[in-house]
Write a protein that holds these residues in place. Structure first.
Motif, short mmCIF file in Angstrom:
data_model
loop_
_atom_site.label_atom_id
_atom_site.label_comp_id
_atom_site.label_asym_id
_atom_site.label_seq_id
_atom_site.Cartn_x
_atom_site.Cartn_y
_atom_site.Cartn_z
N ARG A 1 58.44 27.09 47.25
CA ARG A 1 58.31 27.97 48.42
C ARG A 1 57.31 27.46 49.45
O ARG A 1 57.35 27.85 50.62
CB ARG A 1 57.96 29.39 47.99
CG ARG A 1 56.53 29.60 47.57
CD ARG A 1 56.23 31.08 47.31
NE ARG A 1 54.87 31.28 46.83
CZ ARG A 1 53.80 31.36 47.61
NH1 ARG A 1 53.94 31.26 48.91
NH2 ARG A 1 52.60 31.54 47.10
N VAL B 1 59.36 35.75 50.26
CA VAL B 1 59.70 35.73 48.84
C VAL B 1 59.03 36.92 48.15
O VAL B 1 57.84 37.19 48.38
CB VAL B 1 59.23 34.42 48.17
CG1 VAL B 1 59.47 34.47 46.65
CG2 VAL B 1 59.97 33.23 48.76
N CYS C 1 54.64 35.41 50.52
CA CYS C 1 55.05 35.82 49.18
C CYS C 1 54.41 37.16 48.82
O CYS C 1 53.20 37.32 48.93
CB CYS C 1 54.65 34.76 48.15
SG CYS C 1 55.15 35.15 46.46
#
Length: 318
Positions: free
Chosen positions: A48, A27, A53
């Motif tokens: 998530r 992400v 990330c």
């Protein structure tokens, strides 16, 4: 200021994101470097899970450089999280996001990496996508909620992007976050009052950057309250109405517009310490709200039961 601006397409975007995330490798979350905490969507963290990330601090040329470095170090304390600061016009820096993202998922080496790019409205996500792709793919604009639906974009170098609409969360309980989001243009004007935002901006500037405020508008003597500041700005800029009174709304619009344009220089509106304090305060508010909602539900249920009982007794007396 509690913000409740959650158009239907944002609700749809949340459902689509939830359905697509299992197929995503990494992400990429775009944050505003001036408000890294307030522009971080808590729904995303919830959805998530432990997926890698990359937190991108956009518009870093408008933020305090030292504080941006502090935020990067703070974010990277979390396992699976990396941070990178970019500016709108620095294309090489933006394009380095691709190798950084692929390095975060080494198990996908030699295969296409699917990255979901997310961010709140008006954070600069579409501009970043266009630079990553090397062509205009995503719509850009100065108003929030330009992108309306999810789209898949091949940006080369073995990376496919899933672009999602800018998404807020249903209720911004943290009043200060609401003000910051509105001040930087992440919320449509129909959901805010310029005077409220102007007062917040003036109060912040007087507390943290008084010299920048007084120099910009040539205020002498220095105002001591946000109302004095807005009125002084209004007089300097000719925002006068009937009986020579300052038009607070017009003066506030000037301050907010110029704040957004960056004329005050590099400013950051929050720090990790502020974030931790406000998170605690927001958690207390959320608990109090949940308690009040539960009490209201209990009263409604009791009222309904009392009404049903009264109807039964009435039928029995017939």
């Amino acid at each position: 200021m509690s913000i409740q601006w959650f158009p239907g397409h944002m609700h749809k975007a949340r459902l689509e994101m939830q359905a697509t995330l299992p197929k995503v490798d990494v992400v990429i979350e775009i944050l505003d470097a001036r408000i890294p905490y307030s522009s971080e969507n808590p729904l995303l963290a919830e959805l998530r899970g432990d997926k890698p990330c990359l937190k991108v601090l956009a518009k870093s040329d408008l933020a305090d450089e030292a504080m941006t470095a502090t935020w990067q170090a703070y974010f990277e304390q979390t396992v699976g999280v990396r941070s990178h600061a970019v500016t709108t016009d620095d294309v090489p820096t933006i394009r380095r996001l691709k190798p950084i993202a692929t390095q975060m998922v080494p198990h996908r080496s030699g295969r296409t990496v699917t990255a979901m790019i997310v961010g709140i409205p008006n954070v600069g996500k579409s501009t970043i996508i266009n630079y990553l792709a090397g062509r205009k793919i995503a719509k850009t604009g100065n108003t929030p909620a330009v992108t309306k639906q999810q789209q898949r974009v091949n940006i080369g170098d073995g990376v496919t992007l899933l672009d999602t609409p800018g998404m807020l969360w249903p209720n911004v309980l943290n009043a200060n976050s609401g003000y910051r989001l509105a001040l930087l243009g992440s919320i449509k004007e129909t959901a805010m009052e310029y005077a409220d935002i102007g007062f917040f901006a003036a109060r912040y500037m007087l507390a943290e950057y008084p010299d920048k405020l007084t120099e910009r508008y040539e205020l002498n003597p220095k105002p001591t309250t946000e109302l004095e500041a807005i009125e002084a700005i209004g007089r300097k800029r000719g925002c006068l109405g009937k009986n020579n009174l300052v038009d607070i709304d017009r003066a506030s619009r000037i301050l907010v517009t110029e704040f957004r344009s960056g004329v005050f220089g590099r400013l950051t509106l929050e720090t990790p310490k502020i974030m931790e304090r406000e998170k605690t305060q927001t958690a207390i508010l959320a608990a109090e709200k949940a308690e009040k909602d539960a009490a209201k539900d209990a009263k409604r249920k009791k009222r309904f039961r009392d009404q049903q009982r009264a109807k039964r007794k009435a039928r029995e007396r017939r």
